[in-house]
Design an enzyme around this catalytic site. Structure first.
Site, short mmCIF file in Angstrom:
data_model
loop_
_atom_site.label_atom_id
_atom_site.label_comp_id
_atom_site.label_asym_id
_atom_site.label_seq_id
_atom_site.Cartn_x
_atom_site.Cartn_y
_atom_site.Cartn_z
N SER A 1 0.86 -1.18 0.00
CA SER A 1 0.00 0.00 0.00
C SER A 1 0.89 1.23 0.00
CB SER A 1 -0.88 0.00 1.26
OG SER A 1 -1.46 1.27 1.49
N TYR B 1 -1.58 -1.18 10.49
CA TYR B 1 -1.68 -1.31 9.03
C TYR B 1 -0.44 -0.72 8.36
CZ TYR B 1 -3.70 -0.77 4.33
OH TYR B 1 -3.95 -0.83 2.98
#
Length: 264
Positions: free
Chosen positions: A138, A152
Protein backbone atom coordinates in the site's frame (compact mmCIF):
# COMPACT_ATOMS: atom_id res chain seq x y z
CA UNK A 1 19.30 -20.52 -19.14
CA UNK A 2 15.86 -20.94 -17.60
CA UNK A 3 12.74 -20.69 -19.72
CA UNK A 4 10.76 -17.56 -18.95
CA UNK A 5 7.02 -17.83 -18.53
CA UNK A 6 5.24 -15.61 -21.05
CA UNK A 7 2.01 -15.49 -19.09
CA UNK A 8 1.51 -17.79 -16.10
CA UNK A 9 -1.11 -20.48 -16.63
CA UNK A 10 -1.43 -21.51 -12.99
CA UNK A 11 -1.97 -18.74 -10.46
CA UNK A 12 -2.81 -18.72 -6.76
CA UNK A 13 -4.40 -15.55 -5.41
CA UNK A 14 -4.88 -14.82 -1.72
CA UNK A 15 -7.54 -12.38 -0.58
CA UNK A 16 -9.40 -13.25 -3.76
CA UNK A 17 -12.90 -12.44 -2.53
CA UNK A 18 -12.17 -8.76 -1.92
CA UNK A 19 -12.60 -5.92 -4.35
CA UNK A 20 -9.01 -5.94 -5.56
CA UNK A 21 -8.53 -9.70 -5.23
CA UNK A 22 -11.56 -10.45 -7.37
CA UNK A 23 -10.35 -7.99 -10.02
CA UNK A 24 -6.97 -9.72 -10.06
CA UNK A 25 -8.66 -13.11 -10.39
CA UNK A 26 -10.81 -11.91 -13.28
CA UNK A 27 -7.80 -10.45 -15.06
CA UNK A 28 -5.78 -13.66 -14.90
CA UNK A 29 -8.77 -15.79 -15.87
CA UNK A 30 -9.36 -13.50 -18.84
CA UNK A 31 -5.73 -14.01 -19.82
CA UNK A 32 -6.35 -17.75 -19.91
CA UNK A 33 -4.83 -18.75 -16.59
CA UNK A 34 -6.24 -21.39 -14.29
CA UNK A 35 -6.85 -19.64 -10.99
CA UNK A 36 -6.88 -20.98 -7.44
CA UNK A 37 -8.67 -18.53 -5.19
CA UNK A 38 -8.22 -18.34 -1.44
CA UNK A 39 -10.01 -16.14 1.06
CA UNK A 40 -11.45 -16.41 4.54
CA UNK A 41 -14.86 -15.64 3.04
CA UNK A 42 -15.78 -19.11 1.83
CA UNK A 43 -19.11 -18.23 0.21
CA UNK A 44 -17.79 -15.32 -1.84
CA UNK A 45 -14.66 -17.09 -2.99
CA UNK A 46 -16.71 -20.14 -4.04
CA UNK A 47 -19.04 -17.93 -6.06
CA UNK A 48 -16.11 -16.22 -7.79
CA UNK A 49 -14.37 -19.52 -8.53
CA UNK A 50 -17.57 -20.86 -10.07
CA UNK A 51 -17.87 -17.74 -12.22
CA UNK A 52 -14.29 -18.00 -13.48
CA UNK A 53 -13.98 -21.75 -13.74
CA UNK A 54 -11.32 -21.75 -11.07
CA UNK A 55 -11.00 -23.59 -7.79
CA UNK A 56 -12.01 -22.20 -4.40
CA UNK A 57 -9.70 -22.88 -1.47
CA UNK A 58 -11.17 -20.99 1.49
CA UNK A 59 -8.86 -20.57 4.45
CA UNK A 60 -7.82 -18.27 7.25
CA UNK A 61 -4.72 -16.66 5.76
CA UNK A 62 -3.29 -15.99 9.22
CA UNK A 63 -3.02 -19.74 9.90
CA UNK A 64 0.17 -21.10 8.33
CA UNK A 65 -1.03 -24.68 8.45
CA UNK A 66 -4.20 -23.75 6.59
CA UNK A 67 -2.17 -21.79 4.04
CA UNK A 68 0.13 -24.79 3.52
CA UNK A 69 -2.89 -26.93 2.68
CA UNK A 70 -4.17 -24.31 0.23
CA UNK A 71 -0.84 -24.14 -1.58
CA UNK A 72 -0.50 -27.90 -1.77
CA UNK A 73 -4.08 -28.34 -2.97
CA UNK A 74 -3.59 -25.70 -5.67
CA UNK A 75 -0.32 -27.20 -6.85
CA UNK A 76 -1.83 -30.69 -6.88
CA UNK A 77 -4.88 -29.56 -8.85
CA UNK A 78 -2.80 -27.69 -11.41
CA UNK A 79 0.28 -29.88 -11.52
CA UNK A 80 2.34 -26.99 -10.19
CA UNK A 81 2.22 -23.24 -9.66
CA UNK A 82 3.67 -20.47 -11.77
CA UNK A 83 2.61 -17.37 -9.85
CA UNK A 84 1.36 -16.32 -6.44
CA UNK A 85 -0.37 -12.99 -5.98
CA UNK A 86 -0.70 -11.87 -2.37
CA UNK A 87 -3.66 -9.53 -2.10
CA UNK A 88 -5.05 -10.27 1.35
CA UNK A 89 -5.29 -7.32 3.69
CA UNK A 90 -7.52 -5.51 6.16
CA UNK A 91 -7.66 -2.11 7.77
CA UNK A 92 -7.95 -2.51 11.51
CA UNK A 93 -7.82 0.44 13.88
CA UNK A 94 -4.72 0.53 16.07
CA UNK A 95 -2.71 3.20 17.83
CA UNK A 96 -0.17 3.32 20.65
CA UNK A 97 -3.05 3.19 23.12
CA UNK A 98 -2.93 -0.12 25.05
CA UNK A 99 -6.62 -0.65 24.33
CA UNK A 100 -5.79 -0.98 20.61
CA UNK A 101 -3.28 -3.79 21.03
CA UNK A 102 -5.70 -6.29 19.48
CA UNK A 103 -5.85 -4.12 16.39
CA UNK A 104 -2.06 -4.07 16.16
CA UNK A 105 -1.86 -7.87 16.41
CA UNK A 106 -4.63 -8.42 13.86
CA UNK A 107 -3.14 -5.88 11.45
CA UNK A 108 0.20 -7.66 11.41
CA UNK A 109 -1.40 -11.12 11.25
CA UNK A 110 -3.57 -10.32 8.24
CA UNK A 111 -1.45 -7.82 6.33
CA UNK A 112 2.06 -9.17 6.90
CA UNK A 113 2.07 -12.69 8.30
CA UNK A 114 -0.46 -13.93 5.77
CA UNK A 115 1.55 -12.52 2.88
CA UNK A 116 4.63 -14.28 4.22
CA UNK A 117 2.84 -17.62 4.66
CA UNK A 118 1.53 -17.77 1.09
CA UNK A 119 4.87 -16.77 -0.40
CA UNK A 120 6.95 -19.08 1.79
CA UNK A 121 4.76 -22.13 1.28
CA UNK A 122 4.72 -21.60 -2.48
CA UNK A 123 8.51 -21.30 -2.86
CA UNK A 124 9.17 -25.03 -3.50
CA UNK A 125 6.64 -25.05 -6.36
CA UNK A 126 7.83 -21.75 -7.81
CA UNK A 127 11.41 -23.02 -7.85
CA UNK A 128 10.28 -25.81 -10.15
CA UNK A 129 8.39 -23.50 -12.51
CA UNK A 130 10.79 -20.55 -12.28
CA UNK A 131 7.70 -18.58 -11.38
CA UNK A 132 7.08 -15.30 -9.63
CA UNK A 133 5.47 -13.61 -6.66
CA UNK A 134 3.65 -10.30 -6.44
CA UNK A 135 2.84 -8.90 -3.01
CA UNK A 136 0.34 -6.08 -2.73
CA UNK A 137 1.36 -3.55 -0.11
CA UNK A 138 0.00 0.00 0.00
CA UNK A 139 1.08 3.61 -0.21
CA UNK A 140 0.99 3.28 3.57
CA UNK A 141 3.97 0.96 3.09
CA UNK A 142 6.19 3.72 1.73
CA UNK A 143 4.58 6.82 3.26
CA UNK A 144 2.19 6.66 6.20
CA UNK A 145 -1.32 5.51 6.72
CA UNK A 146 -4.11 7.67 8.16
CA UNK A 147 -4.71 8.25 11.88
CA UNK A 148 -5.71 5.05 13.61
CA UNK A 149 -3.78 2.90 11.14
CA UNK A 150 -0.57 2.26 13.04
CA UNK A 151 -0.57 -1.52 12.66
CA UNK A 152 -1.68 -1.31 9.03
CA UNK A 153 1.15 1.11 8.24
CA UNK A 154 3.78 -1.00 9.99
CA UNK A 155 2.54 -4.19 8.33
CA UNK A 156 2.51 -2.66 4.86
CA UNK A 157 6.08 -1.44 5.33
CA UNK A 158 6.88 -5.01 6.30
CA UNK A 159 5.40 -6.34 3.05
CA UNK A 160 7.79 -4.12 1.10
CA UNK A 161 10.73 -5.48 3.08
CA UNK A 162 9.50 -9.04 2.65
CA UNK A 163 9.31 -8.67 -1.13
CA UNK A 164 12.82 -7.23 -1.32
CA UNK A 165 14.25 -10.00 0.84
CA UNK A 166 12.58 -12.72 -1.22
CA UNK A 167 13.84 -11.10 -4.41
CA UNK A 168 17.42 -11.16 -3.20
CA UNK A 169 17.22 -14.64 -1.70
CA UNK A 170 15.44 -16.44 -4.55
CA UNK A 171 16.30 -14.34 -7.58
CA UNK A 172 19.49 -16.37 -8.13
CA UNK A 173 17.30 -19.49 -8.19
CA UNK A 174 14.87 -18.17 -10.78
CA UNK A 175 12.00 -16.71 -8.76
CA UNK A 176 11.16 -13.06 -9.26
CA UNK A 177 9.41 -11.21 -6.42
CA UNK A 178 7.96 -7.74 -6.74
CA UNK A 179 5.69 -5.49 -4.75
CA UNK A 180 2.94 -3.03 -5.64
CA UNK A 181 2.04 -0.04 -3.49
CA UNK A 182 -1.36 1.23 -4.59
CA UNK A 183 -2.93 4.39 -3.25
CA UNK A 184 -6.65 4.67 -2.71
CA UNK A 185 -8.69 2.11 -4.66
CA UNK A 186 -12.49 2.15 -4.93
CA UNK A 187 -13.06 -1.12 -3.13
CA UNK A 188 -14.81 -2.08 0.12
CA UNK A 189 -11.40 -1.93 1.84
CA UNK A 190 -10.77 1.55 0.47
CA UNK A 191 -14.24 2.59 1.53
CA UNK A 192 -13.46 1.44 5.05
CA UNK A 193 -10.47 3.74 5.25
CA UNK A 194 -12.44 6.63 3.75
CA UNK A 195 -15.34 6.35 6.18
CA UNK A 196 -13.27 8.09 8.86
CA UNK A 197 -13.18 11.28 6.80
CA UNK A 198 -16.83 11.04 5.86
CA UNK A 199 -17.88 10.65 9.48
CA UNK A 200 -15.47 13.28 10.77
CA UNK A 201 -16.55 15.94 8.30
CA UNK A 202 -20.19 15.00 7.85
CA UNK A 203 -19.87 14.34 4.12
CA UNK A 204 -20.69 11.47 1.78
CA UNK A 205 -18.28 8.72 0.86
CA UNK A 206 -17.95 10.08 -2.69
CA UNK A 207 -17.17 13.52 -1.32
CA UNK A 208 -14.57 12.00 0.99
CA UNK A 209 -12.86 10.34 -1.96
CA UNK A 210 -12.90 13.62 -3.90
CA UNK A 211 -11.45 15.55 -0.98
CA UNK A 212 -8.76 13.01 -0.21
CA UNK A 213 -7.61 12.67 -3.80
CA UNK A 214 -7.85 16.38 -4.62
CA UNK A 215 -4.08 16.81 -4.42
CA UNK A 216 -3.21 13.48 -6.02
CA UNK A 217 -1.91 14.31 -9.51
CA UNK A 218 -4.41 11.96 -11.17
CA UNK A 219 -7.20 13.49 -9.06
CA UNK A 220 -8.95 10.20 -8.39
CA UNK A 221 -8.73 6.79 -6.75
CA UNK A 222 -7.76 3.78 -8.83
CA UNK A 223 -10.16 1.24 -10.27
CA UNK A 224 -9.36 -2.32 -9.11
CA UNK A 225 -8.76 -3.44 -12.68
CA UNK A 226 -5.95 -0.92 -13.06
CA UNK A 227 -4.00 -2.53 -10.23
CA UNK A 228 -4.83 -6.00 -11.55
CA UNK A 229 -3.16 -5.00 -14.82
CA UNK A 230 0.01 -4.13 -12.92
CA UNK A 231 -0.03 -7.58 -11.33
CA UNK A 232 -0.41 -9.18 -14.76
CA UNK A 233 2.55 -7.22 -16.09
CA UNK A 234 4.86 -8.08 -13.20
CA UNK A 235 4.43 -11.84 -13.60
CA UNK A 236 4.72 -11.78 -17.41
CA UNK A 237 7.84 -12.17 -19.51
CA UNK A 238 7.62 -8.46 -20.30
CA UNK A 239 8.93 -7.95 -16.75
CA UNK A 240 11.53 -10.71 -16.94
CA UNK A 241 14.29 -8.44 -15.57
CA UNK A 242 12.12 -6.83 -12.91
CA UNK A 243 12.93 -8.27 -9.49
CA UNK A 244 12.79 -6.69 -6.05
CA UNK A 245 10.97 -3.70 -7.44
CA UNK A 246 8.39 -1.67 -5.53
CA UNK A 247 6.01 -0.41 -8.18
CA UNK A 248 4.10 2.62 -6.99
CA UNK A 249 0.62 2.68 -8.54
CA UNK A 250 -0.99 5.58 -6.72
CA UNK A 251 -1.76 8.15 -9.39
CA UNK A 252 1.30 10.16 -8.39
CA UNK A 253 0.38 10.66 -4.74
CA UNK A 254 3.87 9.71 -3.58
CA UNK A 255 5.34 12.78 -5.26
CA UNK A 256 3.36 15.10 -3.01
CA UNK A 257 3.35 15.35 0.76
CA UNK A 258 1.61 12.32 2.22
CA UNK A 259 -0.26 14.26 4.89
CA UNK A 260 -1.96 16.40 2.26
CA UNK A 261 -2.31 13.77 -0.44
CA UNK A 262 -3.87 11.11 1.69
CA UNK A 263 -5.46 12.74 4.67
CA UNK A 264 -6.37 16.39 4.31
Amino acid sequence: MSTKIDRPQTVLISGAAGGLGSAVARRFAADGARVALSDINAAQVAELANELGGIALPADGTDRGAVREVVEDAASAFGGLEAVIGVQGAQVKSTTNPSSNDGWDKSLAVNLNGQFYFAAEAIPHLLKSQGSIVLVSSSAGILSGPPGALGYTAAKHGVVGLARWLAREYGPRGIRTNCITPGWIRTPLGDGGMEYIAERDGITLDEAYERTTALVPMRRAAHPGEIASVCAFLVSSDASMVNGHVLVADGGAAVVDSSTAFFN
